[in-house]
Design a protein around this motif. Structure first.
Motif, PDB file in Angstrom:
ATOM      1  N   SER A  58       1.073  -0.986   0.219  1.00 23.24           N
ATOM      2  CA  SER A  58      -0.474   0.203   0.346  1.00 23.24           C
ATOM      3  C   SER A  58       0.984   1.361   0.336  1.00 23.24           C
ATOM      4  O   SER A  58       0.319   2.226  -0.107  1.00 23.24           O
ATOM      5  CB  SER A  58      -1.120  -0.317   0.793  1.00 23.24           C
ATOM      6  N   GLN A  59       1.971   1.101   0.090  1.00 18.69           N
ATOM      7  CA  GLN A  59       2.864   2.101  -0.378  1.00 18.69           C
ATOM      8  C   GLN A  59       3.200   2.145  -1.248  1.00 18.69           C
ATOM      9  O   GLN A  59       3.605   1.666  -2.407  1.00 18.69           O
ATOM     10  CB  GLN A  59       4.543   1.638   1.244  1.00 18.69           C
ATOM     11  N   GLU A  60       3.472   4.380  -1.235  1.00 16.47           N
ATOM     12  CA  GLU A  60       4.491   4.213  -2.651  1.00 16.47           C
ATOM     13  C   GLU A  60       6.049   4.448  -3.026  1.00 16.47           C
ATOM     14  O   GLU A  60       6.519   4.835  -1.510  1.00 16.47           O
ATOM     15  CB  GLU A  60       3.942   5.404  -2.788  1.00 16.47           C
ATOM     16  N   PRO A  61       6.475   4.102  -3.508  1.00 12.08           N
ATOM     17  CA  PRO A  61       7.549   4.123  -3.850  1.00 12.08           C
ATOM     18  C   PRO A  61       8.322   5.753  -3.507  1.00 12.08           C
ATOM     19  O   PRO A  61       7.538   6.441  -3.713  1.00 12.08           O
ATOM     20  CB  PRO A  61       8.363   2.981  -4.732  1.00 12.08           C
ATOM     21  N   GLN A  62       9.606   5.336  -3.341  1.00 10.16           N
ATOM     22  CA  GLN A  62      10.316   6.882  -2.951  1.00 10.16           C
ATOM     23  C   GLN A  62      10.789   7.405  -4.429  1.00 10.16           C
ATOM     24  O   GLN A  62      11.241   6.646  -5.306  1.00 10.16           O
ATOM     25  CB  GLN A  62      11.456   6.807  -2.118  1.00 10.16           C
ATOM     26  N   PRO A  63      10.110   8.396  -4.739  1.00  8.48           N
ATOM     27  CA  PRO A  63      10.423   8.764  -6.550  1.00  8.48           C
ATOM     28  C   PRO A  63      12.155   8.963  -6.028  1.00  8.48           C
ATOM     29  O   PRO A  63      13.018   9.699  -5.568  1.00  8.48           O
ATOM     30  CB  PRO A  63      10.605  10.577  -6.359  1.00  8.48           C
ATOM     31  N   ILE A  64      12.503   8.169  -7.234  1.00  7.92           N
ATOM     32  CA  ILE A  64      14.106   8.634  -8.195  1.00  7.92           C
ATOM     33  C   ILE A  64      14.718  10.195  -7.827  1.00  7.92           C
ATOM     34  O   ILE A  64      14.129  10.788  -8.649  1.00  7.92           O
ATOM     35  CB  ILE A  64      14.200   8.048  -8.422  1.00  7.92           C
ATOM     36  N   ASP A  65      15.636  10.192  -7.750  1.00  2.00           N
ATOM     37  CA  ASP A  65      16.276  11.585  -7.365  1.00  2.00           C
ATOM     38  C   ASP A  65      17.770  11.297  -8.521  1.00  2.00           C
ATOM     39  O   ASP A  65      18.797  11.434  -8.277  1.00  2.00           O
ATOM     40  CB  ASP A  65      17.447  11.902  -5.947  1.00  2.00           C
ATOM     41  N   TRP A  66      17.646  11.995  -9.318  1.00  2.00           N
ATOM     42  CA  TRP A  66      17.619  11.875 -10.916  1.00  2.00           C
ATOM     43  C   TRP A  66      18.676  13.005 -10.762  1.00  2.00           C
ATOM     44  O   TRP A  66      20.154  12.170 -11.417  1.00  2.00           O
ATOM     45  CB  TRP A  66      17.245  11.464 -12.191  1.00  2.00           C
ATOM     46  N   GLU A  67      18.900  13.662 -10.691  1.00  2.00           N
ATOM     47  CA  GLU A  67      20.029  14.724  -9.836  1.00  2.00           C
ATOM     48  C   GLU A  67      20.931  14.422  -8.924  1.00  2.00           C
ATOM     49  O   GLU A  67      21.984  14.901  -9.921  1.00  2.00           O
ATOM     50  CB  GLU A  67      19.295  16.846  -9.372  1.00  2.00           C
ATOM     51  N   TYR A  68      20.219  13.948  -8.264  1.00  2.00           N
ATOM     52  CA  TYR A  68      22.003  13.192  -7.850  1.00  2.00           C
ATOM     53  C   TYR A  68      22.647  12.323  -7.916  1.00  2.00           C
ATOM     54  O   TYR A  68      24.332  12.245  -7.963  1.00  2.00           O
ATOM     55  CB  TYR A  68      21.023  12.575  -6.183  1.00  2.00           C
ATOM     56  N   TYR A  69      22.238  11.365  -9.155  1.00  2.00           N
ATOM     57  CA  TYR A  69      22.733  10.856  -9.608  1.00  2.00           C
ATOM     58  C   TYR A  69      23.608  10.849 -10.602  1.00  2.00           C
ATOM     59  O   TYR A  69      24.702  10.318 -10.918  1.00  2.00           O
ATOM     60  CB  TYR A  69      21.794   9.036 -10.290  1.00  2.00           C
ATOM     61  N   ARG A  70      23.289  11.655 -11.501  1.00  2.00           N
ATOM     62  CA  ARG A  70      23.405  13.040 -12.481  1.00  2.00           C
ATOM     63  C   ARG A  70      24.766  13.699 -12.247  1.00  2.00           C
ATOM     64  O   ARG A  70      26.227  13.445 -13.062  1.00  2.00           O
ATOM     65  CB  ARG A  70      23.126  14.025 -13.393  1.00  2.00           C
ATOM     66  N   LYS A  71      24.832  14.437 -10.561  1.00  2.00           N
ATOM     67  CA  LYS A  71      26.428  14.107  -9.874  1.00  2.00           C
ATOM     68  C   LYS A  71      27.020  13.765 -10.294  1.00  2.00           C
ATOM     69  O   LYS A  71      28.280  13.621 -10.287  1.00  2.00           O
ATOM     70  CB  LYS A  71      25.969  15.073  -8.820  1.00  2.00           C
ATOM     71  N   GLY A  72      27.027  12.329  -9.792  1.00  2.00           N
ATOM     72  CA  GLY A  72      27.587  11.275  -9.204  1.00  2.00           C
ATOM     73  C   GLY A  72      28.563  10.244 -10.018  1.00  2.00           C
ATOM     74  O   GLY A  72      29.549   9.884 -10.946  1.00  2.00           O
ATOM     75  N   ILE A  73      27.648  10.467 -11.049  1.00  2.00           N
ATOM     76  CA  ILE A  73      28.199   8.968 -12.075  1.00  2.00           C
ATOM     77  C   ILE A  73      28.292   9.707 -13.701  1.00  2.00           C
ATOM     78  O   ILE A  73      28.574   9.288 -14.318  1.00  2.00           O
ATOM     79  CB  ILE A  73      27.166   8.265 -12.489  1.00  2.00           C
ATOM     80  N   GLY A  74      27.016  11.186 -14.080  1.00  2.00           N
ATOM     81  CA  GLY A  74      27.205  11.167 -15.280  1.00  2.00           C
ATOM     82  C   GLY A  74      25.907  11.993 -15.825  1.00  2.00           C
ATOM     83  O   GLY A  74      25.478  10.643 -16.237  1.00  2.00           O
ATOM     84  N   SER A  75      25.287  13.089 -17.093  1.00  2.00           N
ATOM     85  CA  SER A  75      24.322  12.960 -17.523  1.00  2.00           C
ATOM     86  C   SER A  75      24.061  11.367 -18.623  1.00  2.00           C
ATOM     87  O   SER A  75      22.400  11.108 -18.283  1.00  2.00           O
ATOM     88  CB  SER A  75      24.040  14.343 -18.370  1.00  2.00           C
ATOM     89  N   LYS A  76      24.415  11.428 -19.500  1.00  2.00           N
ATOM     90  CA  LYS A  76      24.615   9.819 -20.031  1.00  2.00           C
ATOM     91  C   LYS A  76      24.352   9.012 -19.538  1.00  2.00           C
ATOM     92  O   LYS A  76      22.844   8.479 -20.326  1.00  2.00           O
ATOM     93  CB  LYS A  76      26.028  10.106 -21.013  1.00  2.00           C
ATOM     94  N   VAL A  77      24.576   8.842 -18.431  1.00  2.85           N
ATOM     95  CA  VAL A  77      24.594   7.231 -17.922  1.00  2.85           C
ATOM     96  C   VAL A  77      23.267   7.224 -17.490  1.00  2.85           C
ATOM     97  O   VAL A  77      22.682   6.475 -17.477  1.00  2.85           O
ATOM     98  CB  VAL A  77      25.633   6.426 -17.365  1.00  2.85           C
ATOM     99  N   VAL A  78      23.110   8.626 -17.040  1.00  7.69           N
ATOM    100  CA  VAL A  78      21.813   8.261 -16.051  1.00  7.69           C
ATOM    101  C   VAL A  78      20.555   8.561 -16.575  1.00  7.69           C
ATOM    102  O   VAL A  78      19.658   7.910 -16.263  1.00  7.69           O
ATOM    103  CB  VAL A  78      21.523   9.610 -15.030  1.00  7.69           C
ATOM    104  N   ASP A  79      20.964   9.128 -17.733  1.00  5.77           N
ATOM    105  CA  ASP A  79      19.520   9.392 -19.017  1.00  5.77           C
ATOM    106  C   ASP A  79      19.455   8.056 -19.489  1.00  5.77           C
ATOM    107  O   ASP A  79      18.058   7.924 -20.202  1.00  5.77           O
ATOM    108  CB  ASP A  79      20.250  10.828 -19.461  1.00  5.77           C
ATOM    109  N   MET A  80      19.810   7.905 -19.340  1.00  2.00           N
ATOM    110  CA  MET A  80      20.562   6.517 -20.417  1.00  2.00           C
ATOM    111  C   MET A  80      19.054   5.590 -18.903  1.00  2.00           C
ATOM    112  O   MET A  80      17.945   4.937 -19.937  1.00  2.00           O
ATOM    113  CB  MET A  80      21.703   5.004 -20.162  1.00  2.00           C
TER     114      MET A  80
END
Length: 170
Positions: A58-80
């Motif tokens: 019944s619980q909604e999942p936490q939304p993914i913080d894409w910006e957080y991952y873009r900073k650490g991994i890079g936009s190209k991989v995160v966007d994919m």
């Protein structure tokens, strides 16, 4: 609607169904000890499943913080990954089981109600018979054969037939 929204609706429906079941009323109808054990297992299983539906699904999942991952991994991989994540379509649940078993369940309910009526009728008959036996027990020491045969004319007829046919039981 997301797949999780469907699960939430199912969990809510299960919770409502659990509140509308008269468990105590159903338990009173059970006669045998084996039936009581099976009923207790059914109730426990229902409550376990209902609890799991209420807590896990019944619980909604936490939304993914894409910006957080873009900073650490890079936009190209995160966007994919984001594109792949958003392209996932969770199939909607189509209930094919309930329509299949609902008529059987309804037929069993009707059968159960008929069995309950028959059982209550038989209980009344037995209670009446017990009351007659208690009355007979009180009066048996002072009752005459004529008084007994007045209550049981079929036995008087049987004994009269045996005497008439010269059948003395040996």
């Amino acid at each position: 609607m997301s797949g999780n929204g469907v699960v939430k609706k199912v969990a809510d429906a299960a919770a409502k169904a659990g509140r509308t079941i008269d468990w105590d009323g159903l338990a009173k109808m059970l006669v045998s000890e084996e039936a009581r054990k099976e009923f207790a297992n059914l109730r426990r299983t229902f409550e376990d499943v209902n609890h799991q539906l209420q807590t896990k699904f019944s619980q909604e999942p936490q939304p993914i913080d894409w910006e957080y991952y873009r900073k650490g991994i890079g936009s190209k991989v995160v966007d994919m990954y984001k594109e792949a994540y958003e392209s996932i379509e969770i199939p909607k649940y189509v209930d094919t089981v309930t329509p299949q078993y609902k008529p059987k369940f309804d037929a069993l309910l009707v059968e159960m109600k008929e069995a309950e009526k028959a059982s209550l009728k038989e209980s009344e008959r037995i209670e009446k018979e017990i009351a007659e036996m208690k009355e007979m027990k009180k009066k048996i020491s002072t009752m005459t054969a004529d008084e007994y045969f007045a209550k049981h004319p079929e036995l008087k007829q049987k004994f009269d037939d045996e005497i008439r046919n010269d059948n003395w039981g040996y």
